[in-house]
Write a protein that holds these residues in place. Sequence first.
Motif, mmCIF file in Angstrom:
data_model
loop_
_atom_site.group_PDB
_atom_site.id
_atom_site.type_symbol
_atom_site.label_atom_id
_atom_site.label_comp_id
_atom_site.label_asym_id
_atom_site.label_seq_id
_atom_site.Cartn_x
_atom_site.Cartn_y
_atom_site.Cartn_z
ATOM 1 N N THR A 10 0.855 -1.184 0.000
ATOM 2 C CA THR A 10 0.000 0.000 0.000
ATOM 3 C C THR A 10 0.889 1.231 0.000
ATOM 4 O O THR A 10 1.821 1.322 0.797
ATOM 5 C CB THR A 10 -0.913 0.044 1.247
ATOM 6 O OG1 THR A 10 -1.635 -1.184 1.336
ATOM 7 C CG2 THR A 10 -1.895 1.190 1.161
ATOM 8 N N MET A 141 -8.812 0.299 1.009
ATOM 9 C CA MET A 141 -8.934 0.701 2.410
ATOM 10 C C MET A 141 -8.352 2.094 2.637
ATOM 11 O O MET A 141 -8.934 2.916 3.340
ATOM 12 C CB MET A 141 -8.232 -0.307 3.331
ATOM 13 C CG MET A 141 -9.001 -1.591 3.559
ATOM 14 S SD MET A 141 -9.108 -2.674 2.114
ATOM 15 C CE MET A 141 -7.530 -3.481 2.123
ATOM 16 N N ALA A 142 -7.202 2.362 2.030
ATOM 17 C CA ALA A 142 -6.575 3.678 2.185
ATOM 18 C C ALA A 142 -7.439 4.772 1.570
ATOM 19 O O ALA A 142 -7.619 5.846 2.150
ATOM 20 C CB ALA A 142 -5.183 3.671 1.546
ATOM 21 N N VAL A 145 -10.324 6.103 3.661
ATOM 22 C CA VAL A 145 -9.954 7.155 4.617
ATOM 23 C C VAL A 145 -9.686 8.465 3.880
ATOM 24 O O VAL A 145 -10.156 9.531 4.291
ATOM 25 C CB VAL A 145 -8.713 6.726 5.438
ATOM 26 C CG1 VAL A 145 -8.206 7.871 6.308
ATOM 27 C CG2 VAL A 145 -9.037 5.518 6.287
ATOM 28 N N LYS A 165 -2.512 7.658 8.700
ATOM 29 C CA LYS A 165 -3.798 7.050 9.076
ATOM 30 C C LYS A 165 -4.334 6.159 7.954
ATOM 31 O O LYS A 165 -4.850 5.057 8.209
ATOM 32 C CB LYS A 165 -4.812 8.150 9.408
ATOM 33 C CG LYS A 165 -6.152 7.624 9.878
ATOM 34 C CD LYS A 165 -7.088 8.768 10.248
ATOM 35 C CE LYS A 165 -8.429 8.227 10.709
ATOM 36 N NZ LYS A 165 -9.359 9.311 11.080
ATOM 37 N N SER A 166 -4.207 6.611 6.705
ATOM 38 C CA SER A 166 -4.721 5.823 5.578
ATOM 39 C C SER A 166 -3.918 4.538 5.380
ATOM 40 O O SER A 166 -4.487 3.483 5.100
ATOM 41 C CB SER A 166 -4.755 6.661 4.293
ATOM 42 O OG SER A 166 -3.457 7.030 3.898
ATOM 43 N N LYS A 168 -2.306 2.977 7.805
ATOM 44 C CA LYS A 168 -2.666 2.129 8.952
ATOM 45 C C LYS A 168 -3.997 1.415 8.722
ATOM 46 O O LYS A 168 -4.159 0.253 9.099
ATOM 47 C CB LYS A 168 -2.725 2.955 10.238
ATOM 48 C CG LYS A 168 -1.361 3.261 10.817
ATOM 49 C CD LYS A 168 -1.477 4.029 12.119
ATOM 50 C CE LYS A 168 -0.106 4.271 12.719
ATOM 51 N NZ LYS A 168 -0.181 5.071 13.959
ATOM 52 N N SER A 169 -4.960 2.096 8.096
ATOM 53 C CA SER A 169 -6.251 1.448 7.827
ATOM 54 C C SER A 169 -6.077 0.295 6.844
ATOM 55 O O SER A 169 -6.744 -0.734 6.948
ATOM 56 C CB SER A 169 -7.280 2.455 7.299
ATOM 57 O OG SER A 169 -7.025 2.793 5.965
ATOM 58 N N ALA A 170 -5.160 0.455 5.876
ATOM 59 C CA ALA A 170 -4.874 -0.632 4.934
ATOM 60 C C ALA A 170 -4.170 -1.790 5.643
ATOM 61 O O ALA A 170 -4.482 -2.955 5.401
ATOM 62 C CB ALA A 170 -4.024 -0.112 3.781
ATOM 63 N N MET A 172 -4.500 -2.713 8.641
ATOM 64 C CA MET A 172 -5.474 -3.429 9.476
ATOM 65 C C MET A 172 -6.199 -4.535 8.711
ATOM 66 O O MET A 172 -6.552 -5.559 9.280
ATOM 67 C CB MET A 172 -6.523 -2.455 10.023
ATOM 68 C CG MET A 172 -5.984 -1.454 11.008
ATOM 69 S SD MET A 172 -5.579 -2.174 12.590
ATOM 70 C CE MET A 172 -7.199 -2.456 13.233
ATOM 71 N N ARG A 173 -6.439 -4.326 7.403
ATOM 72 C CA ARG A 173 -7.272 -5.257 6.632
ATOM 73 C C ARG A 173 -6.539 -6.002 5.511
ATOM 74 O O ARG A 173 -7.076 -6.956 4.972
ATOM 75 C CB ARG A 173 -8.457 -4.503 6.007
ATOM 76 C CG ARG A 173 -9.414 -3.942 7.026
ATOM 77 C CD ARG A 173 -10.258 -5.038 7.591
ATOM 78 N NE ARG A 173 -11.169 -4.536 8.603
ATOM 79 C CZ ARG A 173 -12.036 -5.272 9.236
ATOM 80 N NH1 ARG A 173 -12.117 -6.556 8.987
ATOM 81 N NH2 ARG A 173 -12.816 -4.754 10.155
#
Length: 197
Positions: A10, A141-142, A145, A165-166, A168-170, A172-173
């Motif tokens: 990502t 996912m990114a 956000v 943050k974006s 990190k959201s990627a 996570m999944r």
Amino acid sequence: MAYMYMPGATAVGITYDGGVVMASERRIAYGNFVVSKTTKKTFKITDFVGACCAGMVADMQVLAMQMKAMTKIRKMELKREIPPNSVAKMMSTMMYERRYYPLMTQVIVGGVDGDAVIYTLDPLGSVLPDDYASVGTGAEMALGVLDQEFKPKMSEKDAVNLAVKSIKSAIMRDNASGDGIDVLVVDKNGTREFTAN
């Protein structure tokens, strides 16, 4: 079943008021196998242009090395800095010339030439300008956000926080993304790199 060996990653690029933030995570995974946890996927191309990638990192490392050399030569010829759109076009041409044996990498190129700009390039060299972008297996996912929280003319601090943050959201999944985040900031003073947690 060859598709499961395509490497995941990502990377994101965000424009802000006066510069560009590019970030990527550090994991290289082929299928379910984690090959590396410390791979740098952000690249300084010139003093005012950077890039980040998802896909085959080896292909991007070769592309970045060639672009550094080409931009130095071009800078000596023109006696001025090479703008980000020229770097993106040069990179696009190199990728298109290899379309029958493509460089398996998606690239975000960004920099400052008066305005802050980013471009997304696919393996065949398409150039897509945007205010923010994400590439790789965690891009959906990114972008979830980024679509919600991106604002034009953000501060550098807000843009860096949003990029992290974006990613990190990627992480996570997306099991192909993880193991820390590298951040590259480009503004009128040049480039800076650091690692975020």
